[in-house]
Design a protein around this motif. Sequence first.
Motif, PDB file in Angstrom:
ATOM      1  N   ALA A 468       0.970  -1.247  -0.074  1.00  0.00           N
ATOM      2  CA  ALA A 468       0.091   0.107   0.026  1.00  0.00           C
ATOM      3  C   ALA A 468       0.934   1.460   0.060  1.00  0.00           C
ATOM      4  CB  ALA A 468      -0.823   0.150   1.094  1.00  0.00           C
ATOM      5  N   LYS A 469       1.854   1.344   0.807  1.00  0.00           N
ATOM      6  CA  LYS A 469       2.842   2.197   0.829  1.00  0.00           C
ATOM      7  C   LYS A 469       3.644   2.595  -0.541  1.00  0.00           C
ATOM      8  CE  LYS A 469       7.010   3.661   3.171  1.00  0.00           C
ATOM      9  NZ  LYS A 469       8.177   3.249   4.248  1.00  0.00           N
ATOM     10  N   ARG A 471       2.230   1.643  -3.476  1.00  0.00           N
ATOM     11  CA  ARG A 471       1.205   2.380  -4.308  1.00  0.00           C
ATOM     12  C   ARG A 471       0.961   3.546  -4.373  1.00  0.00           C
ATOM     13  NH1 ARG A 471      -1.971  -1.344  -7.405  1.00  0.00           N
ATOM     14  NH2 ARG A 471      -3.848  -0.120  -6.995  1.00  0.00           N
ATOM     15  N   GLU A 472       1.169   4.240  -2.808  1.00  0.00           N
ATOM     16  CA  GLU A 472       0.954   5.517  -2.460  1.00  0.00           C
ATOM     17  C   GLU A 472       2.151   6.352  -2.808  1.00  0.00           C
ATOM     18  OE1 GLU A 472      -0.415   9.312  -0.795  1.00  0.00           O
ATOM     19  OE2 GLU A 472      -1.395   7.633  -1.553  1.00  0.00           O
ATOM     20  N   ARG A 475       2.026   6.657  -6.612  1.00  0.00           N
ATOM     21  CA  ARG A 475       0.719   7.921  -7.039  1.00  0.00           C
ATOM     22  C   ARG A 475       1.237   8.980  -6.978  1.00  0.00           C
ATOM     23  NH1 ARG A 475      -3.327  10.890  -4.838  1.00  0.00           N
ATOM     24  NH2 ARG A 475      -2.456  10.657  -2.696  1.00  0.00           N
ATOM     25  N   ARG A 476       1.928   9.472  -5.865  1.00  0.00           N
ATOM     26  CA  ARG A 476       2.576  10.734  -5.690  1.00  0.00           C
ATOM     27  C   ARG A 476       3.786  11.116  -6.628  1.00  0.00           C
ATOM     28  NH1 ARG A 476       1.187  13.145  -0.861  1.00  0.00           N
ATOM     29  NH2 ARG A 476       3.226  14.047  -0.078  1.00  0.00           N
ATOM     30  N   PRO A 521       5.314   9.057   1.476  1.00  0.00           N
ATOM     31  CA  PRO A 521       3.796   9.106   1.750  1.00  0.00           C
ATOM     32  C   PRO A 521       3.241  10.381   2.375  1.00  0.00           C
ATOM     33  CG  PRO A 521       4.813   7.015   2.447  1.00  0.00           C
ATOM     34  CD  PRO A 521       5.669   8.059   2.411  1.00  0.00           C
ATOM     35  N   PHE A 525      -1.177   9.163   5.157  1.00  0.00           N
ATOM     36  CA  PHE A 525      -1.037   7.656   5.073  1.00  0.00           C
ATOM     37  C   PHE A 525      -0.674   7.300   6.375  1.00  0.00           C
ATOM     38  CE2 PHE A 525       1.292   4.032   4.002  1.00  0.00           C
ATOM     39  CZ  PHE A 525       0.579   3.471   3.152  1.00  0.00           C
TER      40      PHE A 525
END
Length: 978
Positions: A468-469, A471-472, A475-476, A521, A525
């Motif tokens: 999840a980290k 992917r975050e 995304r950023r 993140p 997050f």
Amino acid sequence: MTTREFDGVRLERVREFVWEIPREGDMRVPARVLASEALLEQIGDDKTLQQLKNATHLPGMTGQAICMPDGHQGYGFPVGGVGATDADHGCISPGAVGYDINCLPGDTDVRLSFGRRLPLETLRDRFENEEAAVATGEEVLSSDIRLFTESGEKPVYELETATGRQIEATGDHQFETPDGMVRVEDLSPSDTVYTHPFGGLEHEDPEAFTVLSEADFADENPQIRRVLKDRGLLPLRSTDDEFNRLLKIIGFLLGDGSYGGEGQTWFYGDPEELEEIRDDVRAIGFTPSKIYERDRSHDIDGNTFDRTAYSFKTTSRALRRVFVELGVPEGPKVSSGFSTPEYLGQLTDWQRALFYSAYFGAEMNAPAAQHDKTLYCPKVSQTRTVDTEAAGRAFFEDMAAFLDGIGIETNEIEAFETDSNSSEPTVRLRLGIKNGSENLIRFFSRVGYRYHPEKQRQAMVAIQYLRAKEREISRREAIAAEAKALADGGTDVSEIAERFGINDRFVERSVWSGRDSRPRPGGDFPGFDEFRAETDVRPDGAVATKLEAIRDAGTKPVYDIGVTHDAHTFLANGFVVSNCGVRMMKTNLTYADIQGREEELVEALFANVPTGLGGGGVVQGDMDTVEAVLDRGVDWAVEEGWAVPADLEHCEDEGRRPDADPSAVSKKAKDRGKNQLGSLGSGNHFLEVQRVTDIYRDDVADAYGLEPDQIVVLIHCGSRGLGHQTCTDYLRRIEKRHGDLLATLPDKELAAAPAGSELAEEYYGAMCACINFAWVNRQLVMHRTRQVFERVFDRSWESMEMDLLYDVAHNIAKKETHTVGVDPQGRPVGGGEAADGEDRELFVHRKGATRAFPAGHPEVPAAYRDVGQPIIIPGSMGAGSYVLRGGEESMNLTFGSTAHGAGRLMSRTQAKQEFWGETVQEELREQEHVYVKAQSGATVAEEAPGVYKDVDEVVRVSDALGIGDRVARTYPVCNIKG
């Protein structure tokens, strides 16, 4: 008395062609197999007999559970099985009627025993020798794989979770959710499914060599050698399952084990991890002690605390000698000089992972947050004397090399001087895993912590967090790149920040300041501890994960496996995932009328009768059409001009089950059926033009309107996706509502609803509606066939006397009245052979079996009542088929039933390995003058003549027992398949 035994199931010969599995244990009735010696050998070659024995446990089972001569392994209940349950006090079982198999693409990774994985398709040739990992909710266990299925090309969907995990599956495949198993078609983005992030390592076949031989124990007491031989541990080979279990035990002992007196070996840890080790000790043939607990006080740097210590021991001197020979030193580990066992270098990666992961379970720290969003580097350490430091370094160097070889980076080995109470100075050595997110994900998902379930659960959460980290962060990164491009084009920073919902400072750094590293993140997050507190992780390590997307992924060949464990799940790409009738039409054409026109006829039939998987039928119906078909059966077809009244008169139950309840059929099932009305489907479903070659009973053949050289048409298909969906729907509902009954049965696939219960009534109404649908489906195919014959032969179907001989269902449970014996409490206990019986209403389950009522029975159509009900037994494309009539003994022996076909001898997968479709077509055409047309060569190979049992032998047994008497034999002229 002659007895036979197959895989632990014993049969006694009652008389010729009748074999009985005696009642024992919790069996409610005995079981009987109706077969010749040759057929019994084939029936005993798979799980048919065990499934038949399991079926005797169904509540209310009466007489005997029966396997017909064409019987073969199915799901839960064998195909070719008949079982009657009391309609008042028994049950009705969808699994004893039949249901569909769900599928995954061939490149889906399946997790196997010992932390291995293989693509699903590669299990085709090895599934019988493999064990799949099964997530039970409480633990991950290994289970034998009992079936491998291959279902051709089907539409598939791609599922993607919020952590980026992906899998493809057919719409009817089920995934485990917090609310139970749910089909893909019923899932939506934002729904939650269970995933198991540990994937293990790709399977490699181990190099075969002897790890321990008798020579290694030459100086030991002969009793030790005998003990080890008796348990299959001497010689010990690299390919033995026992060796794989020992690899784990040895790894653990090098961390948290020790030796005691009198051959003792001690294991220390938490009760949960010790139970796993005890299971492996038992699996290699030894008895572990109970788990001991002891309260102990500790004083560390002036801090005093109490702790309960847990341990167990083994007391076998022979087992201890094995541990020593495999590398666990007898002296103190700190000074023993032990290093990596020499044999480890000859092993596969997955075997070495067994050893190291057990060591990590004992010695490595669990995943934990170093800072809010950064995890500690997992580390292991050892204390060595100065003299044995080199051996300790070598041990860690070998460990680091192994990890590097499977893509996991480590830090440099560290060394620290220690204070010690020993007489020698000591050094503390330490090795850590580099804590980059991708590196940690690889470590936790490929190796992890064996024998320590709590650490392993934390590792599963860590994998989810790190994914999840990542992917975050990705995304950023994408936002940063787009922000710079927008700023270069003149867009204001505040406008960019508003567009992406991100703070101005992040945009400013992205546009002007630049970055030396990837962005962090965002502030919203969660940290690891917060994420861990909010994450639902089950005891077996499965993690509840949100779905992010479900997309069409085209059409692909799909496969499935079935496991023996009652959980009936397996791990695929880390997701927790969880499976007819016949009619014959007569004509007044002769074989001479067909000869020379076979190819024209087969092409016309193939072009006009819908075949294959998916949608497409003679009628493109709407929901009102489906409702009417489910309710009125062939009456609807007469009203709509697809049938004539004479068709009703020559169909089982006159083509309509009055107990049908369309409202009990789900909308999803109806949606699947509305575009398939009037279609053959795939698999063993077919339309075959045949000629009558033999007549055995002239009077009965005359009553049936059959004569030598006559052309007839055989149509074999069922209720298509509607029926499969309905059965699957009710299986899942019954499993949830009647789990108490399910818990008493030896196989979950026999899931049953108690007679009189709401679900039993609903299922019976839905099943009767599906029967109506199947009759109409075959009626529409027959009507279209009439139209094709009209065009090919340029005359009306009426002038060719294309009349229905009979239509009978194969997969069905019907309420019927039969004579049964009773016990003193008035419960049915005998079969039709019981003397002084009484009439009882029963649910007669026929799964791949045919009703076979004799002459005079009131349910036989009036046209045939004087001679008995017609029975149609399809054979293979190269062996012909039979028409039988209900025999006089059928009511006494089989609840009015007989076989329904030749019965498969070879799986579809094996068939495609043995036969080449185009070759089969050519040989049939050139040698047998049989013309075959199919959607693919693979379909032809799956149905090749050699794939089936000898239909002549099946019919011989039926005829000899008097349950279905031979009337006529037919032989193929041309055949179309899906």
